[in-house]
Design a protein around this motif. Structure first.
Motif, PDB file in Angstrom:
ATOM      1  N   THR A 120       0.820  -1.220   0.000  1.00  0.00           N
ATOM      2  CA  THR A 120       0.000   0.000   0.000  1.00  0.00           C
ATOM      3  C   THR A 120       0.852   1.267   0.000  1.00  0.00           C
ATOM      4  O   THR A 120       0.544   2.220  -0.720  1.00  0.00           O
ATOM      5  CB  THR A 120      -0.916   0.013   1.244  1.00  0.00           C
ATOM      6  N   ARG A 123       4.879   3.351  -2.987  1.00  0.00           N
ATOM      7  CA  ARG A 123       4.285   3.610  -4.301  1.00  0.00           C
ATOM      8  C   ARG A 123       5.336   4.262  -5.172  1.00  0.00           C
ATOM      9  O   ARG A 123       5.335   5.490  -5.342  1.00  0.00           O
ATOM     10  CB  ARG A 123       3.068   4.553  -4.189  1.00  0.00           C
ATOM     11  N   HIS A 271      -5.517   7.325   5.936  1.00  0.00           N
ATOM     12  CA  HIS A 271      -5.436   6.278   4.915  1.00  0.00           C
ATOM     13  C   HIS A 271      -6.562   5.253   5.068  1.00  0.00           C
ATOM     14  O   HIS A 271      -7.006   4.656   4.095  1.00  0.00           O
ATOM     15  CB  HIS A 271      -4.098   5.546   4.997  1.00  0.00           C
ATOM     16  N   ASP A 274      -9.385   5.985   3.019  1.00  0.00           N
ATOM     17  CA  ASP A 274      -9.190   5.976   1.565  1.00  0.00           C
ATOM     18  C   ASP A 274      -9.341   4.552   1.022  1.00  0.00           C
ATOM     19  O   ASP A 274      -8.413   3.751   1.054  1.00  0.00           O
ATOM     20  CB  ASP A 274      -7.794   6.537   1.248  1.00  0.00           C
ATOM     21  N   THR A 275     -10.512   4.251   0.509  1.00  0.00           N
ATOM     22  CA  THR A 275     -10.779   2.884   0.062  1.00  0.00           C
ATOM     23  C   THR A 275     -10.181   2.603  -1.318  1.00  0.00           C
ATOM     24  O   THR A 275     -10.275   1.492  -1.822  1.00  0.00           O
ATOM     25  CB  THR A 275     -12.297   2.614   0.006  1.00  0.00           C
ATOM     26  N   THR A 276      -9.545   3.626  -1.919  1.00  0.00           N
ATOM     27  CA  THR A 276      -8.956   3.406  -3.250  1.00  0.00           C
ATOM     28  C   THR A 276      -7.505   2.922  -3.163  1.00  0.00           C
ATOM     29  O   THR A 276      -6.902   2.611  -4.192  1.00  0.00           O
ATOM     30  CB  THR A 276      -8.960   4.712  -4.077  1.00  0.00           C
ATOM     31  N   LEU A 277      -6.933   2.908  -1.970  1.00  0.00           N
ATOM     32  CA  LEU A 277      -5.520   2.526  -1.863  1.00  0.00           C
ATOM     33  C   LEU A 277      -5.292   1.095  -2.341  1.00  0.00           C
ATOM     34  O   LEU A 277      -6.120   0.211  -2.082  1.00  0.00           O
ATOM     35  CB  LEU A 277      -5.055   2.645  -0.404  1.00  0.00           C
ATOM     36  N   PRO A 278      -4.172   0.854  -3.029  1.00  0.00           N
ATOM     37  CA  PRO A 278      -3.881  -0.505  -3.460  1.00  0.00           C
ATOM     38  C   PRO A 278      -3.565  -1.380  -2.254  1.00  0.00           C
ATOM     39  O   PRO A 278      -2.963  -0.905  -1.287  1.00  0.00           O
ATOM     40  CB  PRO A 278      -2.631  -0.337  -4.344  1.00  0.00           C
ATOM     41  N   ARG A 279      -3.981  -2.600  -2.311  1.00  0.00           N
ATOM     42  CA  ARG A 279      -3.692  -3.509  -1.203  1.00  0.00           C
ATOM     43  C   ARG A 279      -3.916  -4.934  -1.665  1.00  0.00           C
ATOM     44  O   ARG A 279      -4.577  -5.174  -2.671  1.00  0.00           O
ATOM     45  CB  ARG A 279      -4.576  -3.188   0.000  1.00  0.00           C
ATOM     46  N   ARG A 297     -17.232  -8.414  -5.553  1.00  0.00           N
ATOM     47  CA  ARG A 297     -16.517  -7.149  -5.443  1.00  0.00           C
ATOM     48  C   ARG A 297     -16.086  -6.898  -3.995  1.00  0.00           C
ATOM     49  O   ARG A 297     -16.886  -6.988  -3.077  1.00  0.00           O
ATOM     50  CB  ARG A 297     -17.409  -5.995  -5.924  1.00  0.00           C
ATOM     51  N   GLN A 302     -14.004   0.541   6.553  1.00  0.00           N
ATOM     52  CA  GLN A 302     -13.235   1.769   6.834  1.00  0.00           C
ATOM     53  C   GLN A 302     -12.580   1.654   8.198  1.00  0.00           C
ATOM     54  O   GLN A 302     -12.889   2.395   9.136  1.00  0.00           O
ATOM     55  CB  GLN A 302     -14.135   2.987   6.725  1.00  0.00           C
TER      56      GLN A 302
END
Ligand code: PLP
Length: 445
Positions: A120, A123, A271, A274-279, A297, A302
């Motif tokens: 995460t 980057r 963070h 932020d649900t868009t973070l790569p993980r 999906r 959160q």
């Protein structure tokens, strides 16, 4: 316990005994199984594997019994339902490390958590200019951390030897200077993607200032993560306020939760939202409201739980519940106050009366490489033994002092580092006094 300064310390055994008599945390010792062969033995190696909280046995047995009795129905029907088992750990973990409850999660092991958090928070080239790719670590980091970082960067398709930057102490010094770390970070500037630093360095016992170094990383637009293996349960941390992006720790050292216990992670609130973070996700990171709909999906909850993959290892988490209950009852601030005094007394007893030719002069061939200032160290003192360090270590052990011995890393034959870590939950001031006697006698022999 009254606040004492170095000037108040005494070499008298009665002084140590008086501190024990006034210690309102003294009773916690009886709540641990101390692995002592003889009653006078001293366990100063809780920084390596903490002793068992007595309550752990019942908590583990309860889970075995509920498994035997209920089988799959235990997920919801156990006395402590397995479905939500890890939720019991949030409150005490958050209080321990100075975080909000939705910033912490008990999961996996430490090295595994480092990899997941690197996914995460490392980057490379998040700016899109192909420049921000560097990852800063300390030279001589705990090997598992170095392996994790090197292989992680390589797995991203980058040249780890080029991208991983190591910062070392100055020539002739053992510990890092925070201003040197700041300067290195500033020099790396917009090429730095992430700094991954130790809260307490495992070999020297040096504690770093999380807020200060996190600020330095953020000032150049980088992220900052912390390995707290030797800091969790040792220092009074304020992780949320430090602004650290993430942190990870194991639970079997100062946290006394047993070999291979479930580890911990912190992800800062900004963070978590932020649900868009790569993980790398698994079903346990999904919103619990929809988890069992088994949809395709992934909807991250959160909460720091959004980084957890699997249903938690109940048998490896039960001892952590027992241990965190002791930390909660004692309070990390009170523990840290006692710890500071214990380590100061140990150092005072080992340094002796400097410049005086009494029997209390500093033992020859012994140097304390841990910083002197209490804010720059935790419980541990690292003794650099110049000669025959293996034999000295054997002598300490034979006299009943459990500690550990490491290579100094300088390749000098016979030189080694012996680490001593008095722990405020279960060690006494009289043990500190006696440990110093053992060290002095063994160094004279
Ligand atoms: C103890 C320790 C580890 C061990 O990692 P595990 O994955 O729990 O085996 C890693 N890093 C540091 C700094 C440690 O002190």
């Amino acid at each position: 316990m009254a606040t004492l300064t170095a000037a108040d310390l005494s070499h008298d055994r009665d002084f140590a005994r008086a501190l024990d008599a006034q210690d309102d945390l003294a009773a916690f010792r009886t709540r641990f199984a101390l692995p002592l062969k003889r009653p006078d033995d001293i366990y100063f190696v809780g920084n390596s594997l903490g002793p068992m909280p007595l309550a752990a046995r019942d908590l583990v047995t309860d889970e075995l019994d509920d498994w035997a009795r209920l089988g799959v129905a235990g997920h919801l029907g156990a006395r402590r339902p397995w479905y939500s088992y890890h939720e019991q750990l949030r409150g005490p973990l958050a209080r321990l490390v100075g975080a909000l409850e939705h910033e912490v999660v008990a999961m996996n092991s430490l090295t595994a958590n480092l990899h997941f958090l690197l996914t995460t928070f490392y980057r490379p080239d998040a700016d899109g200019h192909g420049r921000r790719t560097k990852l800063l670590i300390e030279k001589g980091a705990f090997p598992s951390d170095t392996y994790a970082v090197m292989t992680h960067v390589a797995a991203r398709g980058l040249d780890a030897n080029a991208e991983v930057v190591e910062i070392a102490p100055r020539a002739g010094e053992w510990t890092l200077r925070e201003e040197d770390i700041e300067r290195t970070i500033a020099d790396l500037g917009d090429t730095l993607a992430l700094a991954l630093l130790p809260g307490v360095q495992y070999r020297t016992g040096q504690a770093l200032d999380l807020a200060r170094l996190t600020r330095a990383a953020h000032a150049v637009g980088a992220r900052c993560g912390w390995d707290l293996a030797h800091a969790a349960g040792n220092l009074a941390l304020s992780l949320h306020d430090s602004n650290a992006d993430f942190a990870a720790w194991c639970s079997y050292k100062y946290l006394n939760s047993g070999p291979g216990a479930v580890a911990g992670a912190f992800i800062h609130e900004r963070h978590v939202r932020d649900t868009t973070l790569p993980r790398h996700a698994g079903w346990w990171g999904n919103d619990p409201k929809t988890r069992f709909r088994m949809e395709d999906r992934f909807v991250p909850t959160q909460h720091a739980d959004a980084w957890s993959l699997s249903n938690p290892p109940i048998l490896a988490a039960a001892p952590l519940i027992a241990s965190l209950a002791e930390f909660d009852a004692a309070g990390i601030a009170r523990l840290r106050a006692k710890s500071t005094l214990m380590t100061a007394l140990l150092e005072f007893r080992l340094r002796g009366i400097e410049g005086q030719k009494t029997e209390l002069q500093k033992p020859e061939g012994l140097e304390i490489i841990t910083p002197h200032a209490s804010h720059a160290r935790g419980a541990q003192l690292s003794l650099l033994i110049a000669k025959d360090s293996q034999a000295r270590y054997e002598a300490f052990k034979a006299a009943g002092l459990a500690c550990d011995h490491r290579e100094s890393g300088r390749g000098i034959a016979g030189e080694g580092i012996i680490r001593l870590a008095p722990a405020p939950l279960f060690n006494t001031f009289d043990e500190v006094w006696r440990a110093a006697e053992i060290v002095r006698n063994a160094m004279r022999a």
